[in-house]
Scaffold this motif. Sequence first.
Motif, mmCIF file in Angstrom:
data_model
loop_
_atom_site.group_PDB
_atom_site.id
_atom_site.type_symbol
_atom_site.label_atom_id
_atom_site.label_comp_id
_atom_site.label_asym_id
_atom_site.label_seq_id
_atom_site.Cartn_x
_atom_site.Cartn_y
_atom_site.Cartn_z
ATOM 1 N N ALA A 68 6.962 2.276 -12.744
ATOM 2 C CA ALA A 68 7.015 3.720 -12.562
ATOM 3 C C ALA A 68 7.185 4.031 -11.083
ATOM 4 O O ALA A 68 6.318 4.601 -10.443
ATOM 5 N N LEU A 69 8.309 3.590 -10.548
ATOM 6 C CA LEU A 69 8.551 3.796 -9.119
ATOM 7 C C LEU A 69 9.876 4.524 -8.919
ATOM 8 O O LEU A 69 10.774 4.426 -9.729
ATOM 9 N N ASP A 112 5.888 6.534 0.262
ATOM 10 C CA ASP A 112 6.284 7.639 -0.612
ATOM 11 C C ASP A 112 5.966 7.330 -2.065
ATOM 12 O O ASP A 112 5.537 8.190 -2.825
ATOM 13 N N LEU A 149 3.243 9.148 -4.527
ATOM 14 C CA LEU A 149 4.055 9.989 -5.396
ATOM 15 C C LEU A 149 3.151 10.881 -6.251
ATOM 16 O O LEU A 149 2.282 10.400 -6.965
ATOM 17 N N GLY A 150 3.365 12.175 -6.143
ATOM 18 C CA GLY A 150 2.604 13.105 -6.966
ATOM 19 C C GLY A 150 1.248 13.477 -6.400
ATOM 20 O O GLY A 150 0.571 14.342 -6.927
ATOM 21 N N LEU A 187 -0.843 0.988 4.572
ATOM 22 C CA LEU A 187 -1.134 -0.306 5.188
ATOM 23 C C LEU A 187 -2.502 -0.792 4.755
ATOM 24 O O LEU A 187 -2.703 -1.979 4.450
ATOM 25 N N LEU A 233 -2.281 -1.980 1.126
ATOM 26 C CA LEU A 233 -1.586 -3.258 1.020
ATOM 27 C C LEU A 233 -2.487 -4.383 1.499
ATOM 28 O O LEU A 233 -2.495 -5.489 0.952
ATOM 29 N N THR A 252 -4.997 -5.271 -1.210
ATOM 30 C CA THR A 252 -4.458 -6.035 -2.325
ATOM 31 C C THR A 252 -3.800 -7.329 -1.878
ATOM 32 O O THR A 252 -3.430 -8.150 -2.703
ATOM 33 N N VAL A 267 -0.909 -7.550 -0.391
ATOM 34 C CA VAL A 267 0.537 -7.474 -0.585
ATOM 35 C C VAL A 267 1.240 -7.533 0.767
ATOM 36 O O VAL A 267 0.877 -6.815 1.688
ATOM 37 N N CYS A 284 4.213 -5.336 -7.045
ATOM 38 C CA CYS A 284 3.093 -5.338 -6.107
ATOM 39 C C CYS A 284 2.866 -3.955 -5.514
ATOM 40 O O CYS A 284 1.730 -3.535 -5.315
ATOM 41 N N ARG A 292 -0.487 0.691 -5.380
ATOM 42 C CA ARG A 292 -0.676 2.117 -5.574
ATOM 43 C C ARG A 292 -2.044 2.402 -6.208
ATOM 44 O O ARG A 292 -2.717 3.349 -5.869
ATOM 45 N N HIS A 318 9.399 15.668 -3.721
ATOM 46 C CA HIS A 318 9.505 15.726 -5.179
ATOM 47 C C HIS A 318 10.958 15.864 -5.631
ATOM 48 O O HIS A 318 11.335 15.348 -6.680
ATOM 49 N N ALA A 352 9.250 8.317 -13.755
ATOM 50 C CA ALA A 352 8.187 7.932 -12.826
ATOM 51 C C ALA A 352 7.575 9.163 -12.176
ATOM 52 O O ALA A 352 6.355 9.240 -11.995
ATOM 53 N N SER A 399 3.758 10.297 -12.490
ATOM 54 C CA SER A 399 2.952 10.419 -11.281
ATOM 55 C C SER A 399 2.332 11.801 -11.145
ATOM 56 O O SER A 399 1.689 12.091 -10.149
ATOM 57 N N ILE A 421 3.985 14.746 -11.085
ATOM 58 C CA ILE A 421 4.828 15.789 -10.506
ATOM 59 C C ILE A 421 5.241 16.738 -11.627
ATOM 60 O O ILE A 421 5.648 16.300 -12.705
#
Lengths: 258, 382
Positions: free
Chosen positions: A90-91, A99, A103-104, A128, A131, A134, A136, A155, A160, B252, B262, B266, B268
């Motif tokens: 879901a990216l 970003d 997201l959201g 940072l 990451l 985790t 990553v 990852c 996220r 967005h 996605a 998320s 939106i």
Amino acid sequence: MSDIVLKAEKLTKHYGGVHALEGADFEIRKGECVAIMGDNGAGKSTFVRQITAVERRTSGKVWFDGNYVDFQDPLEAREAGIETVFQNLALADHLNVPDNLFLGRELIKFKLGPFSILDYKAMREATLEGLKKTGVKIPNISNSIQNMSGGQRQCVAIARTATFKSKLIIMDEPTAALGVQETAQVENIVRTLKEHSEPVILISHNMRQVMDLCDRIVVFRRGRIVANLNKTETDGQDVVAYITGAKTQPQFEVEAAA
Amino acid sequence: MLRGGLAVAARGETYLSVLVEVTSMAATTHGIGGLTFDPKKRELPPELGVALALVLIVVVFEVLGRLLMGDSFLFNTREGASGFLNTARLEIIILQVSIIGIIAIGVTQVIITGGIDLSSGSIVGATAMIAMSFAQAGDIYGNPNTRAVFIDAGLVDLPLIVPLIVGAVCGIVAGGINGLLIAYTKIPPFIATLGMMVTARGVAKWWTRGQPVSFPTESYAAIGLGLMPVFIFAVIAIIFALALKYTIYGKHTYAIGSNEAAARMSGIKVARHKVLVYTIAGLLAAVAAIVLSAKNLTAQAGMGMMYELDAIAMAVIGGVSLSGGRGSILGTVLGALIFGVIISGFTFLRLDAYYQEMVKGAIIVGAVVLDQWRQRYGASKA
């Protein structure tokens, strides 16, 4: 009771006449990694969809973080602290790592309705941090993620979940689409999360992975839970027997027969 | 360039090694799972390519001009005129694209969400007619303006704010209907805006039963005077360039175009955001209508015909991807300038308008092909 993060009681979901999930009792404690296994259509993903409020449950009760909850939508579940890593990523491909992480739920410097000003610096720093947490490794987080490998993207998806104050992380077959090395990297992240005593629910078909990472294995079959096994008291053969229906734990016997 | 410090690692020892690896200008860095990932392979901003194309086209016209016409395209060769560059030509280039450029800024945002807006040209027509009818002067060279639309109601010589608000409402309503249709009935943007394209043109013709609306008040005419359209274009471009880059609105917009599922997952509010984007596109078409009618001192039902396609072309030439998620206002502005340079260049070379249109069509198709290539090879590079 206080260290129980999530508890589900008699969780049930019917799609019309199809009983996809029937009376599932489930709980996960702090720092625990629980695997959910089962054949396709056994009710694993259905179970997750009820917890994360992607769908509304037919009946049953859910407690999260000590409170009875009835989330109206996935966003509400997420705000409460349930983070999900989906099988299909879901990216947003054209956006960069921070970003995507935010997201959201972007951080803002100045509130102005839809035209609120973004706080790039804070998001970058939090990224940072996430990451790091985790483990990553991504060389340049301001690159758009479309040119990253599947593993790196997964990852990012997992990072996220860790960037926010999640209380429970659910991963729905996070390595299904990944190669061997990428899978290893994702598994390392799960270990890192465990070290931070983050509770993780891992849906997986990969027996080795489950045995490596998880403390407990819950087996679904035909919409019902048929076994709740401690890793130390079982092995691959045993789990397969439960998955295929050769065995059912006695405490689940009555219901399964019904 | 070398931002080695960004390499993050959980364990201290690998952190150091990664740091060393990156800062020692290693060609590649080992990414997750041992896969190589080159941090220096940062995609160049697509605007750079567009800017280069713009320069190239100017150079071509300059060379052709020197060879064929014995004149310079870009530089000042007029006797008595001061200045190094041919500012008159530059002004015309920018002026003639600035009105469609305003539309293109709205269309750019729509395309970034993965949609399309075919209605902007017709919205220009309808808005020009309606706004202009509220901007008419009551008195032309001492004679009463008997052909003013609302002369009987005495609605002439209204303050400037009236036609501006009326025009803005026209654009917002038309764009809002587009957005609501697309977001809530889930019909393809192509169909929804095609419907609006036909309907709005109908409204433009119905408003005065086909009669042109002329003689605006002085204050209204001032909007289209001189380089005013260029100024308005520049201000709007800057506002939306900043909004796309620095606000949640922009983030967005890109997210929806990049991966709508996605974005929805998320949290939106995709439907609401689409309504906003299409409404803004409608509003900008209305602004263009006001500027255009003020500049021409008249509004006609056929105004803005095919502007939607020119606006889409400007965006596409400027690197806005028709599949959504990519593009920028800067790119579109550069795309608009390329448009202007080509038209001006053809005029300069005294080529007929027919050739202009033929070449314009080829350029639009070429830009889309280029975008497809960029996507295919851009993705497989990893």
